[in-house]
Write a protein that holds these residues in place. Sequence first.
Motif, PDB file in Angstrom:
ATOM      1  N   ARG A 145       0.831  -1.199   0.000  1.00 34.88           N
ATOM      2  CA  ARG A 145       0.000   0.000   0.000  1.00 34.88           C
ATOM      3  C   ARG A 145       0.866   1.249   0.000  1.00 34.88           C
ATOM      4  O   ARG A 145       0.603   2.208  -0.742  1.00 34.88           O
ATOM      5  N   GLY A 149       0.507   1.395  -3.785  1.00 30.99           N
ATOM      6  CA  GLY A 149      -0.897   1.764  -3.830  1.00 30.99           C
ATOM      7  C   GLY A 149      -1.280   3.033  -3.121  1.00 30.99           C
ATOM      8  O   GLY A 149      -2.468   3.232  -2.831  1.00 30.99           O
ATOM      9  N   ASN A 150      -0.338   3.921  -2.862  1.00 33.89           N
ATOM     10  CA  ASN A 150      -0.649   5.137  -2.104  1.00 33.89           C
ATOM     11  C   ASN A 150      -1.537   6.123  -2.857  1.00 33.89           C
ATOM     12  O   ASN A 150      -2.198   6.956  -2.244  1.00 33.89           O
ATOM     13  N   GLN A 154      -7.552   2.029  -0.730  1.00 32.04           N
ATOM     14  CA  GLN A 154      -7.097   0.850   0.011  1.00 32.04           C
ATOM     15  C   GLN A 154      -7.638  -0.423  -0.605  1.00 32.04           C
ATOM     16  O   GLN A 154      -6.919  -1.419  -0.757  1.00 32.04           O
ATOM     17  N   SER A 157      -5.799  -1.200  -3.825  1.00 25.25           N
ATOM     18  CA  SER A 157      -4.446  -1.635  -3.498  1.00 25.25           C
ATOM     19  C   SER A 157      -4.440  -3.091  -3.048  1.00 25.25           C
ATOM     20  O   SER A 157      -3.596  -3.894  -3.485  1.00 25.25           O
ATOM     21  N   ASP A 158      -5.376  -3.461  -2.191  1.00 27.15           N
ATOM     22  CA  ASP A 158      -5.457  -4.837  -1.703  1.00 27.15           C
ATOM     23  C   ASP A 158      -5.774  -5.811  -2.841  1.00 27.15           C
ATOM     24  O   ASP A 158      -5.219  -6.922  -2.894  1.00 27.15           O
ATOM     25  N   TYR A 161      -2.640  -6.289  -4.895  1.00 24.56           N
ATOM     26  CA  TYR A 161      -1.695  -7.120  -4.153  1.00 24.56           C
ATOM     27  C   TYR A 161      -2.044  -8.598  -4.325  1.00 24.56           C
ATOM     28  O   TYR A 161      -1.169  -9.423  -4.624  1.00 24.56           O
ATOM     29  N   SER A 239       1.896   2.077  -8.923  1.00 22.93           N
ATOM     30  CA  SER A 239       1.024   1.066  -9.534  1.00 22.93           C
ATOM     31  C   SER A 239       0.482   1.503 -10.884  1.00 22.93           C
ATOM     32  O   SER A 239      -0.382   0.827 -11.458  1.00 22.93           O
ATOM     33  N   ASP A 243      -2.823  -0.533 -12.395  1.00 23.04           N
ATOM     34  CA  ASP A 243      -4.048  -0.199 -11.672  1.00 23.04           C
ATOM     35  C   ASP A 243      -5.126   0.225 -12.666  1.00 23.04           C
ATOM     36  O   ASP A 243      -4.939   0.115 -13.886  1.00 23.04           O
TER      37      ASP A 243
END
Length: 266
Positions: A145, A149-150, A154, A157-158, A161, A239, A243
């Motif tokens: 994260r 993924g900042n 969230q 990002s998860d 991952y 990402s 993403d």
Amino acid sequence: MAGHVVFIHGLWIHSAAWEPWLDLFSSAGYQAAAPGWPGDGDTVAQTREAPERVAGFGVQDLTNHYAEYIAGLPESPVVVGHSFGGLIAQKLLAAGLARSAVAIDPAPVKGVRALPFAQIRSGFPVLRSKKNAGRSVMLTHRQFRYGFGNAISQAESDRLYERWAIPGPGRPIFELTAAKKDPASPALVDLDDSDRGPLLILGGLRDHTVPEIVARQAAALYKPGTNTEYRPVPGRGHSLVFDRGWREVAETVLEWVRRQDRAQLR
């Protein structure tokens, strides 16, 4: 066909994350491929199940791995790399093995002076133990994260991952930290851009793992600089190539690659 394009992933991300890019470039007429790093399994699950297989490889090992792949192609490809893949792409271009290259949020070449705190923190999962130089390291959700993924939610990002994160060798990060004092550092790249193909460097403005100033300074090192282009990417973190905003970046890269190919045909 428009020629070959080779995509190179970065640390902690499986090569399958390039699949949407492969489809996009293939639909544009390119023969696109994304071979993994040495030791990577064919899938994310296989790589996670055998983390010891990816341990111990350094930047030059990775570069040699892709140089061997390129040697099997009928022509010099375009090389597109993300993170450590961006550093490798620059090394391959400088060695005359690619006709052009794109480095997206690239790990720093030797000579970059900026070392922002965010970059140090992103590398801490490896750097906290010298033993990790010979090991593989897997990020936690929280570390992913912060490093990747900042700039996204969230939840996204998860999801990323779970879908793409894999263990990676710790050695390349130790090699980068030693680059300043190592005259033979594998991060060393020929910075004369007058006698090689064109290079595009992209820097995500919200990147923690490779902060934008690092990518910008890398581009500024090339002399005379007439064959190297730098573009910042607003609002994007590390990402950015896999993403939900990947297409915007991919279409920017595709347009640039097409333009370079047209120019080289004149």
